[in-house]
Design a protein around this motif. Structure first.
Motif, short mmCIF file in Angstrom:
data_model
loop_
_atom_site.label_atom_id
_atom_site.label_comp_id
_atom_site.label_asym_id
_atom_site.label_seq_id
_atom_site.Cartn_x
_atom_site.Cartn_y
_atom_site.Cartn_z
N LYS A 78 0.82 -1.21 0.00
CA LYS A 78 0.00 0.00 0.00
C LYS A 78 0.86 1.26 0.00
O LYS A 78 0.43 2.30 -0.50
N LEU B 126 2.67 3.88 -8.60
CA LEU B 126 1.54 4.27 -9.45
C LEU B 126 1.49 5.79 -9.61
O LEU B 126 1.16 6.29 -10.69
N ASP B 127 1.78 6.50 -8.53
CA ASP B 127 1.83 7.97 -8.62
C ASP B 127 2.88 8.42 -9.62
O ASP B 127 2.67 9.37 -10.38
N ASN C 160 1.60 8.00 -13.09
CA ASN C 160 0.65 9.05 -13.46
C ASN C 160 1.39 10.29 -13.97
O ASN C 160 0.89 11.01 -14.84
N ARG D 197 -1.61 -1.90 -15.86
CA ARG D 197 -2.34 -0.77 -15.27
C ARG D 197 -2.71 0.26 -16.32
O ARG D 197 -1.89 0.63 -17.17
N ASP E 77 -4.16 6.35 -14.34
CA ASP E 77 -4.98 6.83 -13.21
C ASP E 77 -5.81 5.73 -12.55
O ASP E 77 -6.66 6.00 -11.71
N GLU E 78 -5.56 4.49 -12.91
CA GLU E 78 -6.27 3.38 -12.27
C GLU E 78 -5.75 3.20 -10.85
O GLU E 78 -4.55 3.30 -10.59
N THR E 79 -6.66 2.95 -9.92
CA THR E 79 -6.26 2.78 -8.53
C THR E 79 -5.60 1.43 -8.33
O THR E 79 -5.76 0.50 -9.15
N LEU E 80 -4.88 1.30 -7.23
CA LEU E 80 -4.24 0.04 -6.89
C LEU E 80 -5.27 -1.06 -6.74
O LEU E 80 -5.09 -2.19 -7.22
N GLU E 81 -6.39 -0.75 -6.09
CA GLU E 81 -7.43 -1.75 -5.87
C GLU E 81 -8.03 -2.24 -7.18
O GLU E 81 -8.28 -3.44 -7.37
N MET E 82 -8.23 -1.31 -8.11
CA MET E 82 -8.81 -1.69 -9.41
C MET E 82 -7.83 -2.56 -10.21
O MET E 82 -8.23 -3.51 -10.87
N GLN F 41 1.87 2.22 -4.22
CA GLN F 41 1.12 3.44 -4.48
C GLN F 41 2.03 4.55 -5.01
O GLN F 41 1.66 5.30 -5.91
#
Length: 593
Positions: free
Chosen positions: A447, A454-455, A458, A561, A564-569, A451
């Motif tokens: 988490k 992923l940021d 983006n 990925r 802008d897709e979330t980690l959960e998605m 995260q």
């Protein structure tokens, strides 16, 4: 000078002091005590509020000051922001003085669990049961939850009308003399030792500060130390953010728990030049210049024995950053071999030893200074000063060594404490982010670090991130047939296979049970091939012991990925692909577009 500063310039701490309209300081100045405790009164008619009532030592003076402003019977709310006796020790006396049925103790449920042991009959008004707000005559107080700083149920109280944050232990300090208001940035030095020993970790402090700084504060009124005016608030928050906290925890298991306290005290005894430096490199360079101003030297080297009995060398060659060496100069080794050193005063040979060192065809004098740490009887560090000349004034060298011995020892001690803390911190951190059975990362790590990955994606549209979900096929059958201990063996074997195939940039995580996920920065085709390599290796593992001959397989689901897709998605889509692989017969890799 502001109006408030003019008003407070000649304040008398023997009386109540109005720090904002209808808000009063009603604490008590404890003579010769660095641990000052403050009490605050919010004047609201018969709905008045007393924040952190105080202890048995201070309550008499607090009551006198309250009655200078309002009648004590006007107080309805007694806010206890934590359970320590310096703010709650007076509750038994307060109970005897209360003559109204609606008076309450305002606190968190975790604090209530402890305060009830005072056996007082004052009802509790729990902040979490009242939407973290207390509505008064002309304002509504907001309660800010700051868990573990320093108590699980700790909170602060914000008054939006005055902009005052009653910060409890946060922003508290240990001061040499009473000063109700912080005068300048030097108050940060009073806060540092207080927070370093009191707050369990920097993460906890960072969280508390991140919550508090969202409020539009005009003033911070802590329970200890000095009140912080608006102009100093940003500086103090920034200064606290960089603190290493929980130092006693990080040093747990050693006999040196008082080392940091001693260090903070000894900092006061070093020269003004030394106080402006924190980095060991800067300290060493400053010391070099100070010594050189007295006697001609060409080098200042440090040899220090660490807790693992390794010798760490600090010198100009490695910019005083330190590294382990296996070959120690013979003259230095002999000093380390001295098991016990006499502490007789008045003998120059106790402070240093003068030796000669041949460099090329030249013979130079060297000073060897042994250092004995307070908890040791043997030499734990040696300072080697190489002199530029053979014609040195012995008496002058003696004086220089006497002058420099304390800052030199403190500098080395501090550096080794930091290194020891870093070792402990790394051990604690690894324990928190690694699954103990498989040595893969945990969900907590996922988490946080993923995260950030992923940021980054983006911001950089060209970067790629894929999630590879995997699940050991029929793992329940392994547990049922061979027992959980052999199930653990299988988990460890599969995890080892995953680690062998992962690159340093890949992030393998154990989700739970027999489920795993790997995050990688490759394309979809590369991720598919990556998953297939792992799958093939798992399928071909040769098992020993009770599970010998068993065939273990795994199913994989891969998802790339989307922006802008979330980690959960992302995990959810990879899980869909994994479900597809299982539905199609297991032991295969499926990709979701």
């Amino acid at each position: 000078m502001t109006g408030l500063e003019q008003k407070l310039e000649n304040m008398d701490s023997n009386h109540a002091i109005e720090i904002a309209p209808r808000i009063w300081w009603v604490g008590h100045e404890q003579k010769d005590d660095p641990f000052q405790c403050h009490v605050y009164l919010i004047e609201q008619g018969d709905q008045s509020v007393l924040i952190d009532p105080g202890s048995k030592l201070t309550i008499a003076n607090t009551l006198r000051k309250i009655n200078e402003v309002i009648s004590f019977t006007s107080i309805k709310y007694f806010v206890c922001q934590h359970q320590d006796p310096d703010i709650t020790g007076s509750l038994e006396l307060i109970e005897k003085l209360i003559c109204r049925d609606d008076a309450v103790i305002v606190t968190h449920w975790r604090t209530q669990m402890l305060l009830k042991h005072y056996a007082v009959d004052i009802p509790f008004w729990l902040i979490e049961d009242n939407d973290w707000q207390l509505e008064l005559q002309d304002r509504t107080l907001s309660f800010c939850f700051t868990p573990y700083a320093h108590f699980p149920g700790a909170f602060t109280t914000f008054d939006p009308k005055s902009g005052i944050m009653f910060s409890s232990d946060l922003f508290g300090g240990l001061t040499d003399e009473f000063s109700l208001f912080a005068k300048d940035e030097t108050y940060l030095e009073c806060m540092k030792p207080f927070h370093q020993h009191y707050i369990p970790s920097n993460d906890i402090l960072q969280y508390a500060l991140s919550v508090i700084e969202k409020y539009p504060m005009e003033m911070i009124a802590p329970q200890h130390g000095s009140i912080i005016p608006k102009k100093l608030i940003p500086y103090m928050i920034d200064g606290l953010k960089s603190l290493d906290c929980g130092l006693y925890l990080l040093l747990r298991g050693t006999t040196d728990l008082k080392k940091l306290s001693k260090f903070n005290e000894t900092l006061k005894n070093i020269t003004k030049t030394m106080t402006i430096f924190r980095d060991f490199k800067e300290i060493s360079e400053a010391l070099f210049k100070l010594i050189q101003s007295e006697i001609p030297i060409k080098a200042l080297d440090f040899y220090v024995r660490d807790i693992d009995e390794d010798i760490i060398y600090f010198g100009k060659n490695n910019h005083y950053r330190g590294h382990v060496i296996t070959e120690v100069p013979e003259m230095v080794s002999r000093v380390f071999e001295t098991k016990k050193v006499s502490s007789k005063e008045g003998s120059s040979c106790e402070l240093y030893e003068l030796r000669h060192d041949k460099v090329g065809k030249n013979l130079y004098e060297c000073l060897l200074i042994p250092l004995i740490f307070p908890d040791k009887e043997s030499t734990e560090a040696v300072i080697l000063i190489r002199l530029n000349s053979n014609e040195n004034d012995q008496e002058k060298m003696q004086r220089v060594v006497e002058q420099m011995i304390v800052p030199l020892q403190v500098s080395i001690e501090r550096e080794m404490i930091y290194r020891d803390m870093e070792k402990e911190r790394e051990k604690i951190y690894q324990r928190s982010i690694r699954d103990p059975l498989t040595n893969l990362y945990t969900r907590i790590y996922m988490k946080d670090v993923v995260q950030k990955l992923l940021d980054q994606q983006n911001r950089d549209k060209s970067s790629k991130t894929v999630a590879i979900m995997m699940d050991i096929d029929h793992f329940k059958k392994v547990n049922d047939t061979y027992g959980h201990s052999q199930g653990d063996v299988v988990l460890q074997g599969v995890a080892s296979c995953i680690l062998e195939q992962c690159r340093s940039a890949d992030i393998p995580i154990r989700i739970g049970g027999e489920e795993f996920v790997i995050f990688s920065q490759v394309g979809l085709d590369g991720a598919f091939q990556f998953a297939e390599r792992i799958r093939n290796h798992i399928e071909n593992i040769k098992w020993d012991g009770p599970v010998e001959g068993i065939k273990i397989t795994a199913s994989f689901g891969v998802a790339a990925r989307q922006l802008d897709e979330t980690l959960e998605m992302l995990i959810s889509r990879a899980d869909v692909a994994l479900y597809k692989a299982k539905h199609q017969g297991r032991n295969r890799t499926c990709v979701v577009e």
